[in-house]
Design a protein around this motif. Structure first.
Motif, PDB file in Angstrom:
ATOM      1  N   SER A  73     -64.075 -13.695  38.323  1.00  0.00           N
ATOM      2  CA  SER A  73     -63.570 -13.709  39.502  1.00  0.00           C
ATOM      3  C   SER A  73     -65.236 -14.081  39.883  1.00  0.00           C
ATOM      4  O   SER A  73     -65.530 -15.049  40.526  1.00  0.00           O
ATOM      5  CB  SER A  73     -62.784 -12.932  40.168  1.00  0.00           C
ATOM      6  OG  SER A  73     -61.051 -13.040  39.799  1.00  0.00           O
ATOM      7  N   LEU A  77     -67.688 -16.589  38.572  1.00  0.00           N
ATOM      8  CA  LEU A  77     -66.979 -17.579  39.628  1.00  0.00           C
ATOM      9  C   LEU A  77     -67.656 -18.088  40.769  1.00  0.00           C
ATOM     10  O   LEU A  77     -67.718 -19.436  41.027  1.00  0.00           O
ATOM     11  CB  LEU A  77     -65.525 -17.842  38.985  1.00  0.00           C
ATOM     12  CG  LEU A  77     -64.763 -17.571  37.458  1.00  0.00           C
ATOM     13  CD1 LEU A  77     -63.170 -18.669  37.541  1.00  0.00           C
ATOM     14  CD2 LEU A  77     -65.949 -19.443  36.483  1.00  0.00           C
ATOM     15  N   THR A  78     -67.152 -16.806  41.117  1.00  0.00           N
ATOM     16  CA  THR A  78     -67.103 -17.394  42.447  1.00  0.00           C
ATOM     17  C   THR A  78     -68.701 -17.333  43.075  1.00  0.00           C
ATOM     18  O   THR A  78     -69.188 -17.911  43.537  1.00  0.00           O
ATOM     19  CB  THR A  78     -67.162 -15.318  43.985  1.00  0.00           C
ATOM     20  OG1 THR A  78     -66.173 -15.402  43.361  1.00  0.00           O
ATOM     21  CG2 THR A  78     -67.120 -15.680  44.335  1.00  0.00           C
ATOM     22  N   THR A 112     -70.998 -18.661  41.062  1.00  0.00           N
ATOM     23  CA  THR A 112     -71.464 -19.847  40.378  1.00  0.00           C
ATOM     24  C   THR A 112     -70.847 -20.833  41.408  1.00  0.00           C
ATOM     25  O   THR A 112     -71.159 -21.793  41.751  1.00  0.00           O
ATOM     26  CB  THR A 112     -70.391 -20.500  38.885  1.00  0.00           C
ATOM     27  OG1 THR A 112     -71.015 -19.487  38.026  1.00  0.00           O
ATOM     28  CG2 THR A 112     -71.181 -21.585  38.305  1.00  0.00           C
ATOM     29  N   GLY A 113     -69.983 -21.201  41.933  1.00  0.00           N
ATOM     30  CA  GLY A 113     -69.555 -21.787  43.498  1.00  0.00           C
ATOM     31  C   GLY A 113     -69.926 -21.522  44.196  1.00  0.00           C
ATOM     32  O   GLY A 113     -70.834 -23.144  44.423  1.00  0.00           O
ATOM     33  N   LEU A 114     -70.302 -20.791  44.217  1.00  0.00           N
ATOM     34  CA  LEU A 114     -71.365 -20.172  45.706  1.00  0.00           C
ATOM     35  C   LEU A 114     -72.914 -20.760  45.583  1.00  0.00           C
ATOM     36  O   LEU A 114     -73.271 -21.494  46.789  1.00  0.00           O
ATOM     37  CB  LEU A 114     -71.950 -18.433  45.949  1.00  0.00           C
ATOM     38  CG  LEU A 114     -70.730 -18.074  46.502  1.00  0.00           C
ATOM     39  CD1 LEU A 114     -71.203 -16.031  46.339  1.00  0.00           C
ATOM     40  CD2 LEU A 114     -70.027 -18.436  47.670  1.00  0.00           C
ATOM     41  N   LEU A 144     -73.128 -24.352  44.540  1.00  0.00           N
ATOM     42  CA  LEU A 144     -72.411 -25.243  44.043  1.00  0.00           C
ATOM     43  C   LEU A 144     -72.493 -25.729  45.559  1.00  0.00           C
ATOM     44  O   LEU A 144     -72.405 -26.866  46.209  1.00  0.00           O
ATOM     45  CB  LEU A 144     -71.627 -25.395  43.235  1.00  0.00           C
ATOM     46  CG  LEU A 144     -72.024 -25.347  42.017  1.00  0.00           C
ATOM     47  CD1 LEU A 144     -71.162 -25.558  40.591  1.00  0.00           C
ATOM     48  CD2 LEU A 144     -73.000 -26.149  40.838  1.00  0.00           C
ATOM     49  N   ILE A 145     -72.052 -24.425  46.280  1.00  0.00           N
ATOM     50  CA  ILE A 145     -71.627 -25.340  47.337  1.00  0.00           C
ATOM     51  C   ILE A 145     -72.941 -25.342  48.165  1.00  0.00           C
ATOM     52  O   ILE A 145     -74.083 -24.793  48.343  1.00  0.00           O
ATOM     53  CB  ILE A 145     -71.079 -24.006  48.620  1.00  0.00           C
ATOM     54  CG1 ILE A 145     -69.654 -23.498  48.014  1.00  0.00           C
ATOM     55  CG2 ILE A 145     -70.808 -24.555  49.315  1.00  0.00           C
ATOM     56  CD1 ILE A 145     -68.782 -22.562  48.534  1.00  0.00           C
ATOM     57  N   CYS A 154     -66.013 -19.127  53.307  1.00  0.00           N
ATOM     58  CA  CYS A 154     -66.015 -18.293  52.067  1.00  0.00           C
ATOM     59  C   CYS A 154     -66.654 -17.126  52.030  1.00  0.00           C
ATOM     60  O   CYS A 154     -65.945 -15.764  51.971  1.00  0.00           O
ATOM     61  CB  CYS A 154     -67.283 -18.505  50.526  1.00  0.00           C
ATOM     62  SG  CYS A 154     -66.987 -20.403  49.826  1.00  0.00           S
ATOM     63  N   ARG A 180     -75.797 -17.333  51.852  1.00  0.00           N
ATOM     64  CA  ARG A 180     -74.788 -17.606  50.038  1.00  0.00           C
ATOM     65  C   ARG A 180     -74.924 -16.123  49.428  1.00  0.00           C
ATOM     66  O   ARG A 180     -74.200 -15.524  49.082  1.00  0.00           O
ATOM     67  CB  ARG A 180     -76.076 -18.334  49.532  1.00  0.00           C
ATOM     68  CG  ARG A 180     -75.473 -18.275  47.772  1.00  0.00           C
ATOM     69  CD  ARG A 180     -76.305 -19.949  47.484  1.00  0.00           C
ATOM     70  NE  ARG A 180     -76.123 -21.426  48.277  1.00  0.00           N
ATOM     71  CZ  ARG A 180     -77.252 -22.464  47.815  1.00  0.00           C
ATOM     72  NH1 ARG A 180     -78.052 -22.700  47.834  1.00  0.00           N
ATOM     73  NH2 ARG A 180     -76.431 -23.741  48.137  1.00  0.00           N
TER      74      ARG A 180
END
Length: 207
Positions: A24, A27-28, A30-32, A34-35, A44, A95
């Protein structure tokens, strides 16, 4: 030896397996990155703060996780503000704050031994090309060193404050480095004394 940062608890986050938490976190993270929308990133951040309270972790403990990086975050904000814009500066700092808090949440709700075992299980398929036990030991020592170095830094700062040297960065940094290196040397001697994998790693021979 590996007491780590873990805070006792029986919440859902505490009971979740270390493998799921680490996945998690990956993935978190990586997602941060991309935002690009500040509103989404702020949401978030609010969710992560909510998870701290859900896990029963006090606000002062949560804020303590950001304290070591506070100066760096301020510098990043100032640089980005003057070189780009207020929105971008806020986006970047927020971020990093999300990532720091998310990573800290994992260590606060997971025993070091459980985390190391989870990492070791995840690396098992790579045992033919990677010394899994050594990697696990390295990670566990890194995790253990984080609160230890923080404690050493606080002790040195208090001692130098009493001597009137609290504003001298070298008066704080040098003793911390010396004590850290001495502790690392003692740990390496202890590992060597226990004959933990002293021979070079050979994938074909190390089963």
């Amino acid at each position: 030896m590996l007491s780590g940062l873990y805070i006792e608890g029986t919440t859902l986050l505490h009971r979740t397996g270390p493998g799921k938490k680490i996945l998690s976190l990956v993935l978190t993270g990586t997602g941060l990155f991309l935002i690009r929308d500040l509103t989404v990133l702020a949401s978030c951040f609010a969710v992560i703060i909510g998870l701290y309270f859900t896990a029963g972790i006090p606000a002062k403990v949560m804020l303590r996780q950001l304290r070591p990086a506070a100066i760096l975050l301020i510098v990043i904000f100032i640089v980005q503000y003057f070189s780009n814009s207020l929105e971008l500066a806020t986006l970047i700092v927020l971020r990093f704050a999300c990532l720091i808090l998310a990573a800290s949440l994992i260590t606060l709700t997971t025993r070091t031994s459980d985390m190391v075992e989870g990492i070791e299980r995840g690396l098992k398929p790579l045992h033919k090309i990677l010394p899994v036990e050594r990697v696990s030991l390295t990670i566990s020592l890194c995790i253990r060193f984080i609160p230890t170095i923080q404690a050493i830094t606080e002790e040195v700062k208090e001692a130098q404050y009493a001597r009137g040297l609290s504003t001298n960065i070298f008066a704080i940094a040098v003793p911390v480095i010396i004590r850290t290196l001495k502790m690392a040397d003692e740990i390496s001697e202890a590992i060597y004394a226990r004959s933990f994998e002293t021979e070079p790693y050979h994938p074909d021979l190390d089963k």
